[in-house]
Design an enzyme around this catalytic site. Structure first.
Site, PDB file in Angstrom:
ATOM      1  N   SER A  94       0.827  -1.205   0.000  1.00 22.91           N
ATOM      2  CA  SER A  94       0.000   0.000   0.000  1.00 22.91           C
ATOM      3  C   SER A  94       0.865   1.259   0.000  1.00 22.91           C
ATOM      4  CB  SER A  94      -0.947  -0.049   1.204  1.00 22.91           C
ATOM      5  OG  SER A  94      -1.952   0.927   1.105  1.00 22.91           O
ATOM      6  N   ASP A 146      -9.983  -3.311  -5.643  1.00 21.78           N
ATOM      7  CA  ASP A 146      -9.373  -2.666  -4.483  1.00 21.78           C
ATOM      8  C   ASP A 146     -10.195  -1.445  -4.077  1.00 21.78           C
ATOM      9  OD1 ASP A 146      -7.736  -1.163  -2.722  1.00 21.78           O
ATOM     10  OD2 ASP A 146      -5.904  -1.945  -3.634  1.00 21.78           O
ATOM     11  N   HIS A 163      -8.008  -4.947  -0.948  1.00 25.75           N
ATOM     12  CA  HIS A 163      -6.803  -4.191  -0.610  1.00 25.75           C
ATOM     13  C   HIS A 163      -5.938  -5.009   0.352  1.00 25.75           C
ATOM     14  CE1 HIS A 163      -4.417  -0.519  -0.342  1.00 25.75           C
ATOM     15  NE2 HIS A 163      -4.324  -0.720   0.960  1.00 25.75           N
TER      16      HIS A 163
END
Length: 318
Positions: A138, A263, A291
């Site tokens: 991320s 996502d 995610h």
């Protein structure tokens, strides 16, 4: 070549279920040997590293997501996977994320590549010429990709992997303000505000910062805290200069991008197009996965696909 494509668990096909499941239900790995090292930084602050595996083996550095830590669901799982492959895993906590507030008022942000560069230089000096790789999750993936693009061929890594990356930070901040995704913004904002409130109370000359209780969105926080703390005029300048998408064409280290179309942090129009990707990049876009989820298998035998796919890729270079 990927010989193990992702197939979502039949009972976790929703993007939010894929995202939330590991946080709520993954069992904590307790038998992984870890030891901590504190690295002092030139500006008087520090970075904490958590190590596992043989220190004289090929090394893989892990960069976590926003407000992540060694207790994030993916952290110990990936470290265990690296350990099983005979590599040395190093989990780098960004400033203030290791369980102890960092010393300076500044913290970390999505475009801060100086700390990773400093840490990797130290690790290279210790590595005796063994190859090194890095994995970014991320926000950590955004930082890693930006740094890879900045350094180009003058890079210390043999390979890299970036997972569930917010390629366009402004669009990611916008998308978690709608629908069910608001739950993510609320959680992240609460974490950031709690930490910032505590730090402001221990620092001097903080009158220029707003009351933390007045910050209602992640954009507010970035505009009134992240940006001024780290030398940006406002949130929009911070997002524009820090987003990794503009750096992808310059990457020269073999790099795997793992991304899910569903996502909840990333909009379809923020995903990079083929012409934006350097030839060194292998982009794998799955239909499902959420995610940093990518949960597969059955209820009685859950599998975390990232811990299979990432070592498969890295083994070509380590």
């Amino acid at each position: 070549m990927n010989t193990n494509p992702f197939k979502p668990a039949w009972w976790l096909r929703n993007r939010h279920l894929q995202t939330i499941w590991p946080t709520l239900f993954r069992r904590r790995i307790k038998n992984l040997p870890l030891w901590r090292e504190r690295i002092e930084l030139p500006d008087g602050d520090f970075i904490d590293l958590d190590w596992t595996g043989h220190p004289k083996a090929p090394l893989v550095l892990i960069l976590h997501g926003l407000e992540g830590s060694i207790f994030s669901p993916y952290a110990r799982g990936m470290l265990q996977a690296l350990h099983h492959h005979g590599w040395c895993g190093v989990f780098m906590h960004f400033r203030g994320c290791s369980g102890e507030d960092n010393r300076l008022l500044r913290a970390y942000h999505a475009g801060d590549t100086e700390d990773i560069a400093y840490i990797l230089k130290i690790l290279q000096q210790r590595s005796s010429g063994l190859p090194m790789a890095a994995i970014g999750f991320s926000l950590g993936g955004n930082i890693l990709l930006k740094w890879l693009g900045q350094t180009q061929e003058k890079n210390l890594l043999s390979a890299a992997v970036a997972i569930s990356v917010p390629f366009d930070l402004h669009k990611s901040v916008q998308t978690i303000t709608t629908g069910f995704s608001k739950i993510y913004e609320k959680y992240i904002l609460n974490c950031l505000c709690k930490k910032t409130r505590r730090k402001l109370q221990s620092q001097i000359n903080t009158r220029q910062f707003p009351k933390i209780s007045s910050l209602k969105t992640l954009y507010d926080f970035d505009n009134q805290v992240t940006a001024p703390l780290h030398g940006f005029n406002d949130a929009m300048e911070y997002y524009a200069l820090s987003s990794c998408r503009q750096y992808l064409s310059n990457i020269q280290v073999p790099t795997l991008l793992l991304q899910a179309k569903d996502d909840p942090f990333v909009t379809p129009d923020s995903l990079p197009q083929p012409h934006e990707l350097a030839s060194a990049i292998q982009f794998e876009l799955t239909a499902k996965g959420g995610h940093v989820g990518f949960v597969s298998g059955e209820l009685w035998k859950v599998r975390y696909w990232l811990e299979e796919r990432v070592p498969q890729f890295l083994s070509q270079y380590l």
